[in-house]
Design a protein around this motif. Sequence first.
Motif, PDB file in Angstrom:
ATOM      1  N   GLY A  75       0.625  -1.175   0.074  1.00 13.98           N
ATOM      2  CA  GLY A  75      -0.056   0.101  -0.117  1.00 13.98           C
ATOM      3  C   GLY A  75       0.829   1.200   0.025  1.00 13.98           C
ATOM      4  N   THR A  76       0.247   2.269  -0.104  1.00  8.39           N
ATOM      5  CA  THR A  76       0.869   3.642  -0.176  1.00  8.39           C
ATOM      6  C   THR A  76       1.794   3.898  -1.349  1.00  8.39           C
ATOM      7  OG1 THR A  76       0.881   3.659   2.344  1.00  8.39           O
ATOM      8  CG2 THR A  76       1.811   5.507   1.418  1.00  8.39           C
ATOM      9  N   ILE A  77       1.258   3.615  -2.559  1.00  5.70           N
ATOM     10  CA  ILE A  77       1.810   3.557  -3.792  1.00  5.70           C
ATOM     11  C   ILE A  77       1.259   4.772  -4.480  1.00  5.70           C
ATOM     12  CG2 ILE A  77       2.156   2.288  -5.804  1.00  5.70           C
ATOM     13  CD1 ILE A  77       3.600   1.287  -3.510  1.00  5.70           C
ATOM     14  N   PHE A  78       2.059   5.611  -5.166  1.00  9.73           N
ATOM     15  CA  PHE A  78       1.804   6.920  -5.582  1.00  9.73           C
ATOM     16  C   PHE A  78       2.188   6.790  -7.223  1.00  9.73           C
ATOM     17  CE2 PHE A  78       1.417   8.439  -1.270  1.00  9.73           C
ATOM     18  CZ  PHE A  78       0.149   9.093  -1.463  1.00  9.73           C
ATOM     19  N   THR A  79       3.204   5.978  -7.528  1.00 10.05           N
ATOM     20  CA  THR A  79       3.864   6.212  -8.812  1.00 10.05           C
ATOM     21  C   THR A  79       4.012   4.938  -9.437  1.00 10.05           C
ATOM     22  OG1 THR A  79       6.176   6.022  -7.852  1.00 10.05           O
ATOM     23  CG2 THR A  79       5.418   8.342  -7.966  1.00 10.05           C
ATOM     24  N   THR A  80       4.136   4.965 -10.940  1.00  7.58           N
ATOM     25  CA  THR A  80       4.405   3.698 -11.723  1.00  7.58           C
ATOM     26  C   THR A  80       5.679   3.000 -11.171  1.00  7.58           C
ATOM     27  OG1 THR A  80       5.235   5.027 -13.499  1.00  7.58           O
ATOM     28  CG2 THR A  80       2.883   4.362 -13.621  1.00  7.58           C
ATOM     29  N   GLU A  81       6.683   3.928 -10.951  1.00 10.31           N
ATOM     30  CA  GLU A  81       8.066   3.468 -10.596  1.00 10.31           C
ATOM     31  C   GLU A  81       7.997   2.650  -9.270  1.00 10.31           C
ATOM     32  OE1 GLU A  81       8.269   6.683 -13.375  1.00 10.31           O
ATOM     33  OE2 GLU A  81       7.414   6.658 -11.425  1.00 10.31           O
ATOM     34  N   GLN A  82       7.177   3.240  -8.271  1.00  9.51           N
ATOM     35  CA  GLN A  82       7.036   2.607  -6.937  1.00  9.51           C
ATOM     36  C   GLN A  82       6.251   1.163  -7.288  1.00  9.51           C
ATOM     37  OE1 GLN A  82       4.925   5.504  -4.673  1.00  9.51           O
ATOM     38  NE2 GLN A  82       6.532   6.250  -3.700  1.00  9.51           N
ATOM     39  N   ALA A  83       5.300   1.250  -8.124  1.00 11.62           N
ATOM     40  CA  ALA A  83       4.459  -0.072  -8.379  1.00 11.62           C
ATOM     41  C   ALA A  83       5.500  -0.871  -8.990  1.00 11.62           C
ATOM     42  CB  ALA A  83       3.216   0.265  -9.221  1.00 11.62           C
ATOM     43  N   GLU A  84       6.152  -0.532 -10.007  1.00 10.90           N
ATOM     44  CA  GLU A  84       6.934  -1.612 -10.703  1.00 10.90           C
ATOM     45  C   GLU A  84       8.117  -2.216  -9.679  1.00 10.90           C
ATOM     46  OE1 GLU A  84      10.176  -1.600 -14.593  1.00 10.90           O
ATOM     47  OE2 GLU A  84       9.564   0.050 -13.728  1.00 10.90           O
ATOM     48  N   SER A  85       8.532  -1.500  -8.857  1.00  9.66           N
ATOM     49  CA  SER A  85       9.664  -1.884  -7.952  1.00  9.66           C
ATOM     50  C   SER A  85       8.958  -3.191  -6.948  1.00  9.66           C
ATOM     51  CB  SER A  85      10.024  -1.096  -6.995  1.00  9.66           C
ATOM     52  OG  SER A  85      11.021  -0.072  -7.784  1.00  9.66           O
ATOM     53  N   PHE A  86       7.710  -2.808  -6.397  1.00 11.15           N
ATOM     54  CA  PHE A  86       7.162  -3.797  -5.656  1.00 11.15           C
ATOM     55  C   PHE A  86       6.510  -4.931  -6.458  1.00 11.15           C
ATOM     56  CE2 PHE A  86       7.494  -0.214  -2.674  1.00 11.15           C
ATOM     57  CZ  PHE A  86       7.703  -0.754  -1.624  1.00 11.15           C
ATOM     58  N   ILE A  87       6.282  -4.811  -7.521  1.00  9.99           N
ATOM     59  CA  ILE A  87       5.471  -5.909  -8.212  1.00  9.99           C
ATOM     60  C   ILE A  87       6.659  -6.817  -8.672  1.00  9.99           C
ATOM     61  CG2 ILE A  87       4.505  -6.650 -10.498  1.00  9.99           C
ATOM     62  CD1 ILE A  87       2.903  -3.776 -10.507  1.00  9.99           C
ATOM     63  N   GLU A  88       7.949  -6.421  -9.003  1.00 10.46           N
ATOM     64  CA  GLU A  88       8.909  -7.173  -9.242  1.00 10.46           C
ATOM     65  C   GLU A  88       9.186  -7.837  -7.704  1.00 10.46           C
ATOM     66  OE1 GLU A  88      12.145  -4.788 -10.697  1.00 10.46           O
ATOM     67  OE2 GLU A  88      11.383  -4.521 -12.650  1.00 10.46           O
ATOM     68  N   ALA A  89       9.211  -7.245  -6.389  1.00 12.46           N
ATOM     69  CA  ALA A  89       9.560  -7.861  -5.484  1.00 12.46           C
ATOM     70  C   ALA A  89       8.270  -8.965  -5.095  1.00 12.46           C
ATOM     71  CB  ALA A  89       9.311  -6.780  -4.249  1.00 12.46           C
ATOM     72  N   GLY A  90       7.220  -9.087  -5.912  1.00  8.76           N
ATOM     73  CA  GLY A  90       6.333 -10.277  -5.709  1.00  8.76           C
ATOM     74  C   GLY A  90       4.889  -9.754  -5.324  1.00  8.76           C
ATOM     75  N   ALA A  91       4.795  -8.331  -5.155  1.00  9.35           N
ATOM     76  CA  ALA A  91       3.545  -8.038  -4.438  1.00  9.35           C
ATOM     77  C   ALA A  91       2.361  -8.286  -5.256  1.00  9.35           C
ATOM     78  CB  ALA A  91       3.204  -6.448  -4.605  1.00  9.35           C
ATOM     79  N   ASP A  92       1.485  -8.929  -4.787  1.00 11.60           N
ATOM     80  CA  ASP A  92       0.101  -9.583  -5.379  1.00 11.60           C
ATOM     81  C   ASP A  92      -0.915  -8.805  -5.614  1.00 11.60           C
ATOM     82  OD1 ASP A  92       0.927 -12.212  -5.159  1.00 11.60           O
ATOM     83  OD2 ASP A  92       0.274 -12.138  -2.803  1.00 11.60           O
ATOM     84  N   PHE A  93      -0.939  -7.442  -4.923  1.00  9.73           N
ATOM     85  CA  PHE A  93      -1.795  -6.137  -5.386  1.00  9.73           C
ATOM     86  C   PHE A  93      -1.331  -4.963  -4.868  1.00  9.73           C
ATOM     87  CE2 PHE A  93      -3.120  -7.845  -1.129  1.00  9.73           C
ATOM     88  CZ  PHE A  93      -3.417  -6.498  -0.642  1.00  9.73           C
ATOM     89  N   ILE A  94      -1.689  -3.816  -5.529  1.00  7.95           N
ATOM     90  CA  ILE A  94      -1.177  -2.523  -5.414  1.00  7.95           C
ATOM     91  C   ILE A  94      -2.452  -1.801  -4.661  1.00  7.95           C
ATOM     92  CG2 ILE A  94      -0.402  -0.392  -6.545  1.00  7.95           C
ATOM     93  CD1 ILE A  94       1.532  -2.484  -6.311  1.00  7.95           C
ATOM     94  N   VAL A  95      -2.243  -0.729  -3.478  1.00  8.70           N
ATOM     95  CA  VAL A  95      -3.181  -0.009  -3.088  1.00  8.70           C
ATOM     96  C   VAL A  95      -2.615   1.260  -3.024  1.00  8.70           C
ATOM     97  CG1 VAL A  95      -4.886   0.378  -0.995  1.00  8.70           C
ATOM     98  CG2 VAL A  95      -4.059  -2.008  -1.363  1.00  8.70           C
ATOM     99  N   SER A  96      -3.364   2.235  -3.567  1.00  8.90           N
ATOM    100  CA  SER A  96      -3.039   3.475  -3.475  1.00  8.90           C
ATOM    101  C   SER A  96      -3.897   4.544  -2.674  1.00  8.90           C
ATOM    102  CB  SER A  96      -3.094   4.312  -4.862  1.00  8.90           C
ATOM    103  OG  SER A  96      -2.634   5.869  -4.859  1.00  8.90           O
ATOM    104  N   PRO A  97      -3.406   5.648  -1.810  1.00 10.36           N
ATOM    105  CA  PRO A  97      -4.403   6.581  -1.158  1.00 10.36           C
ATOM    106  C   PRO A  97      -5.230   7.186  -2.006  1.00 10.36           C
ATOM    107  CG  PRO A  97      -2.155   6.494  -0.296  1.00 10.36           C
ATOM    108  CD  PRO A  97      -2.001   5.951  -1.591  1.00 10.36           C
ATOM    109  N   ALA A  98      -4.923   7.403  -3.406  1.00  7.96           N
ATOM    110  CA  ALA A  98      -5.532   8.250  -4.080  1.00  7.96           C
ATOM    111  C   ALA A  98      -5.900   7.451  -5.420  1.00  7.96           C
ATOM    112  CB  ALA A  98      -4.677   9.403  -4.628  1.00  7.96           C
ATOM    113  N   LEU A  99      -6.749   8.115  -6.280  1.00 16.77           N
ATOM    114  CA  LEU A  99      -6.941   7.761  -7.872  1.00 16.77           C
ATOM    115  C   LEU A  99      -6.007   8.316  -8.586  1.00 16.77           C
ATOM    116  CD1 LEU A  99      -9.016   6.351  -9.790  1.00 16.77           C
ATOM    117  CD2 LEU A  99     -10.301   8.193  -9.738  1.00 16.77           C
TER     118      LEU A  99
END
Length: 220
Positions: A75-99
């Motif tokens: 959770g607390t993901i705001f950018t595609t760069e952050q999402a990419e890093s955590f997805i590569e680390a195995g994250a099953d889902f992404i949560v953002s505080p904003a749309l």
Amino acid sequence: MKFSNEEMLQAMEATGMIPVFNHVDIAVAKGVLDASYKAGIRVFEFTNRTANSLEVFKELYDYAAKYPDLVMGIGTIFTTEQAESFIEAGADFIVSPALIRELAVYCNSKDVFWIPGCATMSEIFQAKKLGASLVKAFPGNVVGSAFVAAAKSVYPELHIMPTGGVEPTEENLKEWFDAGVYCVGMGSQLFKKDWIKNQQYELLENKIADTLKIIQSCKS
């Protein structure tokens, strides 16, 4: 992917609660994860709130492999760069505080389950257009249960998860589930600072187990 979107949604609905947690110490994070799983949790959200969150998440995700039915998100993901890093680390889902449109587009392109934070009907409308199957009502204590009920009256098929200010009490949880929430996210109200500091994981396990029982009672 380890789990399909449908499997993750089913796990979220079955337990009715997603713990939301962050800590700089991997040993503490492992202790909290173990206590959560033993109590009945099957979906766990670590949050990207400290400088070493990615490092801790990577190790925690590997550690969680001993629980093959545990869904691990970030959770607390705001950018595609952050999402990419955590997805590569195995994250099953992404949560953002904003749309965030570009985040939604990126997760969709990678076929990764994403949950946007929404606080207005306009944001919910845009989230649905972007393909969201679950939205996070955030901050929960600001938007309130009345917002959830109003949103459900317009979008009865909408899955909503309030996070922020949700309390592990029968009164508060009943209010949210009566309003029609799909599940709830719970952080500081659940993870007492003293318990974490003193590594009193058995107390935490009992509290989570009791909270899950209250949720099942509210749902029935």
